[in-house]
Design a protein around this motif. Structure first.
Motif, short mmCIF file in Angstrom:
data_model
loop_
_atom_site.label_atom_id
_atom_site.label_comp_id
_atom_site.label_asym_id
_atom_site.label_seq_id
_atom_site.Cartn_x
_atom_site.Cartn_y
_atom_site.Cartn_z
N MET A 106 0.83 -1.21 0.00
CA MET A 106 0.00 0.00 0.00
C MET A 106 0.86 1.26 0.00
O MET A 106 0.58 2.23 -0.72
N MET A 152 2.23 1.93 -3.48
CA MET A 152 1.21 2.45 -4.38
C MET A 152 0.94 3.92 -4.08
O MET A 152 0.82 4.75 -5.00
N GLN A 153 0.84 4.26 -2.81
CA GLN A 153 0.58 5.66 -2.43
C GLN A 153 1.74 6.56 -2.84
O GLN A 153 1.52 7.71 -3.26
N ILE A 173 -6.70 8.01 -4.58
CA ILE A 173 -6.70 6.79 -5.39
C ILE A 173 -8.07 6.14 -5.24
O ILE A 173 -8.55 5.94 -4.12
N VAL A 224 -9.25 0.87 -5.62
CA VAL A 224 -8.10 0.06 -5.20
C VAL A 224 -8.50 -1.41 -5.08
O VAL A 224 -9.53 -1.75 -4.50
N VAL A 260 -1.24 -4.45 -5.07
CA VAL A 260 -2.35 -3.50 -5.00
C VAL A 260 -2.27 -2.57 -6.20
O VAL A 260 -1.19 -2.16 -6.63
N GLY A 276 -4.66 0.69 -8.32
CA GLY A 276 -5.80 1.60 -8.33
C GLY A 276 -5.55 2.72 -9.32
O GLY A 276 -4.52 2.76 -10.01
#
Length: 253
Positions: free
Chosen positions: A192, A195-196, A207, A210, A228, A230
């Motif tokens: 996570m 991805m962020q 986002i 997700v 992950v 999104g």
């Protein structure tokens, strides 16, 4: 698909009929299906039997292979003069003839806005990517947001085995498997965070859509990947009007 003499040939698309019409209603024209692929050899990494740890070699391999597939799909869209790629699907398939080799594929539909002014492209001037469906893409735009790119993060993690003493104490008992609990939590958190970080690099506000995928791809019962993905979005106007839901009555039997 680019056509000749300014006359575009027919387009191809994996959008459903409803998605196609909604994308058109937003002012976007489908240009064609675009595909990126990478056949990748996954390396080897030894893990300590009783230690929770990230398998960094495997993490890097799985991420890099997906990134290659995505980049090649974006390049096809760029060659078509697209503003973006919608309804992107990322898949991975391990080859039956060699478990260390996997095919990574990214597929989507390249689209271009009728104004052709490039305002919907990503910050780097390349086509945006989004895994949102045609319906979600339509809703997002009408609510005053636009996608700036698909963002992803992953983590391949080794879950520690129990020692013989730990296993013996848990026989016949209701007891939490703390090695699994902590390992799976840490792996999800790392994926996570990555991805962020990608979304922050795109200067996104947030986002949406997700999705978390979990799998071990035959490595080991104690080695698992969390992936992950999104769509990072930014606002395009100050007021965010959400279309009023409409009642739809199906006449099908």
């Amino acid at each position: 698909m680019m056509g000749e003499g300014g006359h575009r040939k027919l387009f191809t698309s994996d959008l459903t009929v409803n998605e196609f019409l909604l994308v058109k209603e937003c002012g976007f024209e489908p240009l064609g299906m675009v595909v990126g692929t990478s056949i990748y050899h996954i390396g080897f990494q030894q893990a300590k039997w009783t230690q929770n740890m990230e398998m960094e070699v495997l993490t890097q391999a799985m991420y890099h292979a997906r990134e290659l597939a995505m980049t090649r799909m974006e390049e096809e869209a760029h060659e078509l003069g697209a503003d973006g790629v919608v309804a992107v699907r990322l898949t991975v398939k391990h080859m039956s003839w060699n478990s260390d080799i996997a095919e990574f594929v990214a597929i989507g539909t390249a689209v271009r806005h009728v104004d052709n002014d490039g305002k919907y492209k990503a910050l780097n001037g390349r086509p945006f990517t989004s895994d949102l469906s045609g319906q979600d893409f339509w809703t997002l735009l009408h609510a005053g947001y636009r996608p700036v790119g698909m963002v992803m993060g992953n983590c391949v993690y080794h879950i520690a085995h129990q020692t013989f003493g730990q296993w013996f104490k848990s026989v016949g008992q209701n007891v939490e498997m703390t090695n699994f609990t902590q390992g799976l939590y840490d792996a999800r958190e790392l994926a996570m965070e990555r991805m962020q970080a990608e979304a922050e690099g795109l200067q996104a506000e947030g986002i949406v859509g997700v999705d978390i995928h979990e799998g071990n791809y035959g490595w080991s019962t104690h080695v698992i990947e969390f992936f992950v993905v999104g769509t990072a979005i930014v606002p395009i106007r100050a007021d965010h009007h959400i279309p009023t839901p409409q009642l739809v009555l199906s006449l099908n039997d």
